[in-house]
Write a protein that holds these residues in place. Structure first.
Motif, mmCIF file in Angstrom:
data_model
loop_
_atom_site.group_PDB
_atom_site.id
_atom_site.type_symbol
_atom_site.label_atom_id
_atom_site.label_comp_id
_atom_site.label_asym_id
_atom_site.label_seq_id
_atom_site.Cartn_x
_atom_site.Cartn_y
_atom_site.Cartn_z
ATOM 1 N N UNK A 23 0.834 -1.215 0.000
ATOM 2 C CA UNK A 23 0.000 0.000 0.000
ATOM 3 C C UNK A 23 0.865 1.260 0.000
ATOM 4 N N UNK A 24 2.054 1.179 0.581
ATOM 5 C CA UNK A 24 2.937 2.345 0.631
ATOM 6 C C UNK A 24 3.658 2.595 -0.691
ATOM 7 N N UNK A 25 3.546 1.656 -1.624
ATOM 8 C CA UNK A 25 4.182 1.814 -2.927
ATOM 9 C C UNK A 25 3.196 2.289 -3.989
ATOM 10 N N UNK A 29 -0.933 9.774 -6.259
ATOM 11 C CA UNK A 29 -2.135 10.292 -6.924
ATOM 12 C C UNK A 29 -3.279 9.274 -6.868
ATOM 13 N N UNK A 30 -2.965 8.004 -6.620
ATOM 14 C CA UNK A 30 -4.002 6.969 -6.496
ATOM 15 C C UNK A 30 -4.522 6.898 -5.065
ATOM 16 N N UNK A 34 -2.378 9.944 3.873
ATOM 17 C CA UNK A 34 -3.265 9.603 4.995
ATOM 18 C C UNK A 34 -4.085 8.329 4.740
ATOM 19 N N UNK A 35 -4.512 8.120 3.504
ATOM 20 C CA UNK A 35 -5.260 6.903 3.192
ATOM 21 C C UNK A 35 -4.352 5.671 3.199
#
Length: 189
Positions: A23-25, A29-30, A34-35
């Motif tokens: 998720x951190x990669x 822009x996607x 924070x998300x």
């Protein structure tokens, strides 16, 4: 390998690791930072809950197995190591903390394996100190993953204090395990 609900939950924890780290990669822009923090926190927390749930279900449904007893701690250690390495990369945890916690897990796992080989595995049961360390680290990691303030509450600050506490308890619990196990090991070799 018995395929039952507790073992499936353990496998789920392992499968969640690449999703949790990945998720951190994602392109910013996607998925905004924070998300990313929120999704990683939810995944890690869900994995931590399945850790408790699979053990409870295995006992309740009488579905304990040698394979489950082997796989469960492996899944836990992989998830915690992945989280700590990710937090180091995000500069939310000092590398020394990750080295202490991951190094202790490797050391104690090796010690338990050695003790099992010499027939003294029952002498190094989980201590209360180890349980408190685990709780401290399992609360700290989601707080550090989330990282964003919640009103006046600063999860990063609380998480930092808790992860340092976990590191201290990690060293103390490792010293305890070594103190208990090594004299027995020397007698058996």
């Amino acid at each position: 390998m018995p395929l039952n609900l507790p073992n499936l939950l353990t496998w789920l924890r392992i499968v969640l690791i690449p999703l949790f780290v990945g998720i951190f990669y994602f392109e910013k822009s996607w998925v905004s930072i924070p998300n990313q923090n929120l999704v990683a926190t939810v995944i890690f927390t869900a994995a931590a809950i399945t850790d408790w749930l699979d053990g409870w279900l295995a006992r309740k449904l009488n579905q304990t197995s040698a394979f489950g007893a082997f796989l469960d701690p492996v899944a836990d250690k992989l998830m915690v190591a992945a989280a700590l390495i990710t937090l180091v990369q995000l500069e939310r945890v000092d590398a020394i903390i990750a080295l202490i916690i991951i190094g202790r897990e490797i050391t104690i796992s090796a010690l338990r394996e050695w003790m099992a080989k010499i027939g003294a595995s029952g002498s190094i049961a989980v201590s209360l100190l180890g349980k408190i360390k685990t709780v401290s680290q399992m609360v700290a990691i989601p707080l550090l993953l989330y990282n964003d303030d919640i009103g006046a509450f600063n999860p990063a600050l609380v998480g930092t204090w808790l992860i340092w506490l976990a590191a201290l308890l990690t060293l103390l619990s490792m010293a305890y395990y070594l103190k208990v196990a090594l004299p027995l090991a020397w007698k058996k070799t």
